[in-house]
Design an enzyme around this catalytic site. Structure first.
Site, short mmCIF file in Angstrom:
data_model
loop_
_atom_site.label_atom_id
_atom_site.label_comp_id
_atom_site.label_asym_id
_atom_site.label_seq_id
_atom_site.Cartn_x
_atom_site.Cartn_y
_atom_site.Cartn_z
CB CYS A 1 -1.04 0.28 0.85
SG CYS A 1 -0.33 0.01 2.46
CG HIS B 1 1.11 5.30 8.64
ND1 HIS B 1 1.22 5.08 9.87
CD2 HIS B 1 1.49 3.83 8.61
CE1 HIS B 1 0.97 3.81 10.61
NE2 HIS B 1 0.78 3.22 9.24
CG HIS C 1 -3.96 0.94 4.67
ND1 HIS C 1 -3.42 -0.12 3.76
CD2 HIS C 1 -5.10 1.65 4.68
CE1 HIS C 1 -4.61 0.00 2.99
NE2 HIS C 1 -4.89 0.78 2.94
#
Length: 1104
Positions: A170, A597, A605
């Site tokens: 990601c 974040h 993530h």
């Protein structure tokens, strides 16, 4: 010379940081100062400090200080064979450790041309590929597998293309999307062509890696431009990066480090091309010109001034201790004590200032939101709030404005000192007193005035209390006996001594009973209770003087407070406007992208918010999901201080250089190039082939679905024919009639005000052959049944559905009309009476547990405004039910209704629409069954089985409510219990994990992976506040374990699980099959629905 000393000191700091893992710059500098520059003694100083803290096992020690993966499988490195114990006193061990670290680093670089930093990138890429391969083995309950239906993966219009998360990537998606949406960068990548003599160039391993990666990045960008897919797979780019580095370990990487290395690789690739294109002159590298700037370091070292120019790419900023981006920048531009920089005194102080001499078109700030906790021996995330503007003016940091900025900084410093003094004075007014509790001085004076003005009490506060009186302050006077109404309202005596005592005791208790003060039911206090304490003795003269003083002092205090607050506000405003003049607003940088974040230091993530200047809105890029967003959502997720999400990287672009985000124009036509027109020929062909492959996938899917639909139709037709044959044989041989379910009989509209043509026509009684046959069969059945069962028994056994009860009652009430005017008149009378009854039901305001829609399909249709023809046909079908043939009157009216049905012409009732309405009602019943079953299981605390019923009930109900307010049930109620069920399961799973027992831990994580995690996107997709809070509660429960001591196997399982829980994707790609529905009759369903709704009661507003 000074510059060389600084470089040497910086080298020592870097080596010390590498050997000890310490990132605190002040601590490192302290160690060097204590050791007088001796690296061994500095390491000893740091390790002795750390040795006091219990160390974690090497195999479970999480060394990463930055987070960069959506799954973040943070695996601790295995113990190296060359590990040296640094906790002892042997200095030879320290020297060997330092030498070994430096030797390994230098040897790796000499052998491969690859730094340790690049090898770290390699490890995360290998983890990405391994995770991607492992994902092929995942079960269907996990949410990140592709949907088998290609239509779900089809790009809608010109919506931006997402990037598939192929495991630990990601961070890759967030960075690539941010760069791709810089159209100048996009053009550079798409139009890049490798050097013609690339194969003849004697390049090292790094350069042989860069060119294949560059080509794969071109392919990826071309798909993001022209693909027909909703999202594309970046695995091949990740594969090439993985192949470029060889490592057997895996380690997390952060966005800033990856961005830095990515730009390095691209810079190398463009440098090769630039050197070939511009032989004989200094080549220009477009990556350097786009992303790199220069600053001037002006400083004093031990009283001697120095200046040197340095290049920078991403500019690092500390977050801790600052409230906004300008404060971070101000702190970053000044290091140490700088008074001597512009002072005439020959000071020995050291410090330096940074002044930008050249800013890049793309200015990137790396926000340091992670720090290493020396005591705990692990990284921690900083969740502090940090604000940043959408437009940033950099004038105050430019070298050309050095002098004016210094003047303004000095003025701001002076104002802040004055501000601090005013705030301290104000605090003395607002928090007055010498004890632990402080109050505003104006309030203290007001309280004193209220005390002095209170009515004097001449007695002691304890003297007027009769100690012999019962509690409550009243005497034991006799009370009149209670009235009969009062006796009835007395509460039962439970588990008290009086309950088992004689009746005389109860009578005495009633006589002793005193009035109880009830603050919520009485409008005033009892008259004998003083409102406030009051002075014992005070004269009128004393009171007058005291009130005058207190009034005057209070007014003075309030005036002083207002003056202080006004001065503070004016100073704040002055500081805010210090740089607002036009001369300091000439270097505007607009916010282009924010990389966010969410999570903790060990897991989390990433996603990106990117501004679209053409649509003038913010877009949220979350792996495969690309959605419109807003500045408000960006602020909520990026500033920090809210949940665990915060900005980690800010990308600003020069607002005076529109070419950065401007579309390219065709030189001949002047039209904007878009889609495939932006691509060079080789990439056009690449995208065309991929689109053709996707079109073929869609075509194959459509053919397969059409074949399945055809097979289902044939199967249904075969089943219907078999059922008709069986029904025909049963009707001639069975001894009892078979009831027809509402769901299998088509429905329609209520009797209109003006009857249509087929209702006015006389019903044929002798012409219809099937009516004669049906009548004969009905008579024979009725005769046979008359011997065994009465009509009442038949009614109870076969026709106790609410619809049939209503029809039979209507026929019974029309018996007089039947006797006088025959069956047709009786039919009209009965059907109008039944419709009137159902219309009243539809208009009644009934309690939630008594839902007439479940009992009568007509009520459901009326409330949802079904067409009149649909209502009428449905009601006709109910009167034409064969189960009515149990006596002559009902049978005759049934035959009239069937004749009316036969008279309906195809063009009068749209049968497709008719079937849709009935299917909607069947869906409503199925949703009710799911809801009732789920709520019953929830009440029995069987949350595992209840979850799927509640999940599907909510989803089906939401689809129904899209068509109308009365199509389904209370969405808030279903949402509440869906949410509560997930929270209960989360608690159960967490408790199992905390037990530490292997079977319990496995079961708990199984509940999370198979039930809770796949359901989280359902709570995130609509951004409902309570759903978002529930998800945050669940995540926080598991993230709280990160700071706790636990066994290494539990830590490994937790680290593997957390990225799945923290995945913020709202894409739902696969899920459990719907649970099997139990079979309920209408009466049983209504009974269960009423029982469960009455048991639950109304859900509290705060609970939903």
């Amino acid at each position: 010379m000074i510059f060389l000393l600084q470089q040497h000191q910086q080298t020592l700091l870097n080596q010390l940081r590498e050997v000890t893992g310490t990132t605190d710059v002040q601590l490192l500098q302290q160690a060097l100062q204590v050791s007088n520059g001796d690296l061994g003694e500095a390491v000893a100083f740091l390790t002795e400090k750390n040795a006091k803290v219990p160390q974690q096992d090497e195999t479970t020690y999480y060394q990463t200080s930055q987070v960069a993966s959506d799954r973040y499988i943070s695996v601790g490195s295995q113990a190296d064979t060359n590990v040296i114990d640094l906790t002892g006193d042997d200095k030879d061990d320290l020297q060997r450790a330092i030498a070994l670290s430096l030797e390994e680093s230098n040897r790796a670089f000499r052998e491969t041309g690859i730094t340790d930093e690049e090898q770290a990138i390699s490890r995360v890429l290998e983890a990405s590929i391994a995770e991607n391969k492992a994902s092929l083995k995942r079960t269907h309950t996990e949410v990140w597998s592709d949907s088998p239906n290609p239509h779900d993966r089809k790009r809608i219009d010109n919506c931006p293309v997402g990037l598939k998360n192929v495991g630990n990537t990601c961070w890759f998606s967030a960075v690539i999307q941010s760069l791709f949406n810089l159209l100048e960068f996009q053009r550079l990548v798409l139009n890049y062509s490798p050097p013609a003599r690339v194969h003849d160039l004697p390049r090292n391993q790094k350069e042989h890696r860069n060119l294949p990666f560059m080509q794969e990045l071109r392919n990826l960008f071309s798909l993001m431009v022209g693909s027909k897919r909703k999202y594309v797979d970046p695995s091949r780019a990740v594969e090439i990066l993985k192949d470029a580095f060889k490592s057997s370990e895996s380690q997390q990487q952060d966005v800033s480090e990856f961005t830095h290395k990515l730009l390095d690789w691209l810079e190398d690739a463009f440098q090769m091309k630039a050197e070939e294109d511009r032989e004989g002159e200094k080549p220009k590298n477009p990556m350097v010109e786009l992303f790199y700037g220069r600053f001037l370091a002006v400083g004093v070292h031990e009283g001697k001034k120095f200046e040197n120019t340095e290049m920078f790419g991403q500019y690092p900023l500390q977050v801790n201790g600052f409230k906004d981006l300008h404060e971070c920048l101000e702190a970053a531009m000044i290091e140490g004590e700088i008074e001597s920089l512009h002072s005439a005194e020959n000071s020995a102080r050291s410090g330096q200032e940074h002044w930008f001499t050249e800013l890049p078109p793309v200015l990137t700030f790396e926000l340091s939101r992670f720090e290493f906790n020396q005591a705990l021996g692990r990284p921690e995330k900083i969740h502090n709030k940090l604000e940043f503007p959408s437009m940033l003016y950099m004038d105050r940091y430019m070298d050309r404005n050095r002098e004016i900025t210094r003047i303004k900084r000095e003025e701001i410093r002076r104002l802040k000192e004055h501000l601090t003094l005013l705030q301290q004075r104000l605090e003395r007014y607002l928090s007055y007193g010498s004890g632990p509790k402080r109050f505003p001085l104006a309030d203290v004076l007001q309280y004193a005035m209220e005390f002095a003005s209170s009515k004097p009490v001449c007695t002691s506060p304890v003297e007027d209390i009769d100690t012999s009186a019962p509690p409550g302050g009243t005497t034991g006077q006799q009370l009149p006996p209670p009235s009969s109404a009062e006796q009835d309202s007395l509460p039962p005596l439970e588990s008290s001594g009086l309950a088992s005592g004689p009746a005389t005791a109860l009578s005495a208790a009633q006589q002793q009973r005193v009035p109880i003060h009830k603050p919520f039911t009485q409008s005033r206090l009892p008259p004998d209770l003083p409102m406030h304490p009051a002075p014992r003795h005070i004269t009128e003269e004393e009171l007058r003087v005291l009130e005058g003083c207190l009034h005057r002092w209070r007014s003075e205090v309030e005036n002083d407070t207002r003056d202080l607050q006004g001065s503070i506000t004016r100073i704040h405003r002055t500081i805010e406007l210090m740089y607002s003049d036009k001369s300091m607003m000439q270097v505007p940088y607009r916010l282009h992208a924010v990389l966010v974040h969410e999570g903790q230091a060990n897991a989390g993530h990433y996603w990106a918010y990117i501004y679209d200047p053409h649509q003038r809105c913010w877009m949220k890029y979350n792996d495969i999901s690309v959605t419109k967003s807003s500045w408000e959502e960006l602020v909520r997720d990026s500033f920090g201080g809210y949940r665990n999400a915060s900005a980690y990287c800010l990308m600003y672009i020069n607002d005076k250089k529109p070419f950065l985000t401007e579309e390219e124009f065709d030189k001949e036509t002047g039209q904007i190039l878009s889609g495939m027109d932006k691509l060079p020929p080789d990439l056009k062909q690449y995208v065309k082939e991929d689109n053709e492959q996707f079109d073929k996938e869609i075509e194959e899917w459509d053919i397969m679905q059409a074949r399945k639909a055809q097979q289902e139709k044939l199967a249904l037709a075969t089943a219907a024919a078999a059922a008709a044959s069986a029904a025909s044989s049963t009707s001639t041989s069975s001894s009892s009639p078979q009831p027809m379910s509402i769901e299998s009989s088509p429905p329609d509209n209520a009797v209109p005000q003006q009857d249509p043509e087929y209702m006015e026509q006389p019903s044929p009684t002798n012409d219809s052959k099937h009516l004669q046959e049906d009548t004969e069969r009905a008579i024979s059945r009725a005769a046979a049944e008359q011997e065994e069962r009465s009509p009442e028994a038949l009614l109870n056994a076969a026709m106790m559905t609410p619809d049939m009860q209503g029809v039979i009652m209507a026929i019974g009430k029309s018996s007089s009309v039947y006797e006088k005017n025959g069956p047709e008149a009786a039919f009209f009378k009965a059907i109008k009476m039944e419709y009137g009854r159902l219309l009243r039901f539809a208009q009644e305001d009934t309690p939630v547990e008594n839902d007439y829609r479940l009992q009568h399909i007509i009520v459901y249709f009326i409330q949802n405004q079904a067409p009149k023809k649909i209502l009428e046909r449905t009601l006709l079908t109910q009167f034409a039910d064969r189960n009515l043939a149990f006596d002559e009157r009902c049978k005759s009216i049934m035959n009239v209704a069937r004749a009316k049905l036969d008279l309906i012409k195809p063009e009068e009732v749209n049968m497709d629409e008719y079937e849709i309405w009935h299917q909607d009602y069947r869906n409503f019943r199925e949703t009710t069954i799911l809801m009732v079953t789920g709520l019953e299981l929830f009440q029995k605390t069987n949350y595992v089985e209840a979850l799927m019923y509640l999940i599907y009930a909510y989803q089906y109900n939401k689809e129904l409510l899209l068509k109308g307010l009365y199509r389904g049930h209370d969405e808030e109620l279903l949402g509440h219990y869906r949410r509560e069920c997930l929270l209960k399961l989360n608690e159960q799973a967490a408790a199992m994990f905390e037990s530490g027992e292997e079977p319990e831990v496995t079961t708990g994580l199984g509940i999370m992976n198979e039930l809770v995690v796949p359901c989280i996107p359902l709570l995130l997709v609509h951004d409902a506040v309570r759903d978002l809070l529930a998800v945050e509660d669940m995540r926080n429960r598991w993230c709280s374990y990160l700071g706790q001591e636990m066994e290494s196997n539990l830590q490994e399982k937790l680290t593997d699980f957390l990225p799945k829980l923290l995945d913020c994707s709202t894409e739902i790609k696969s899920f459990h099959d719907p649970p099997k529905l139990p079979t309920y009759s209408t009466l049983e369903l209504c009974e269960r629905f009423s029982r469960i709704m009455a048991a639950l009661g109304r859900v509290p507003t705060e609970g939903r």
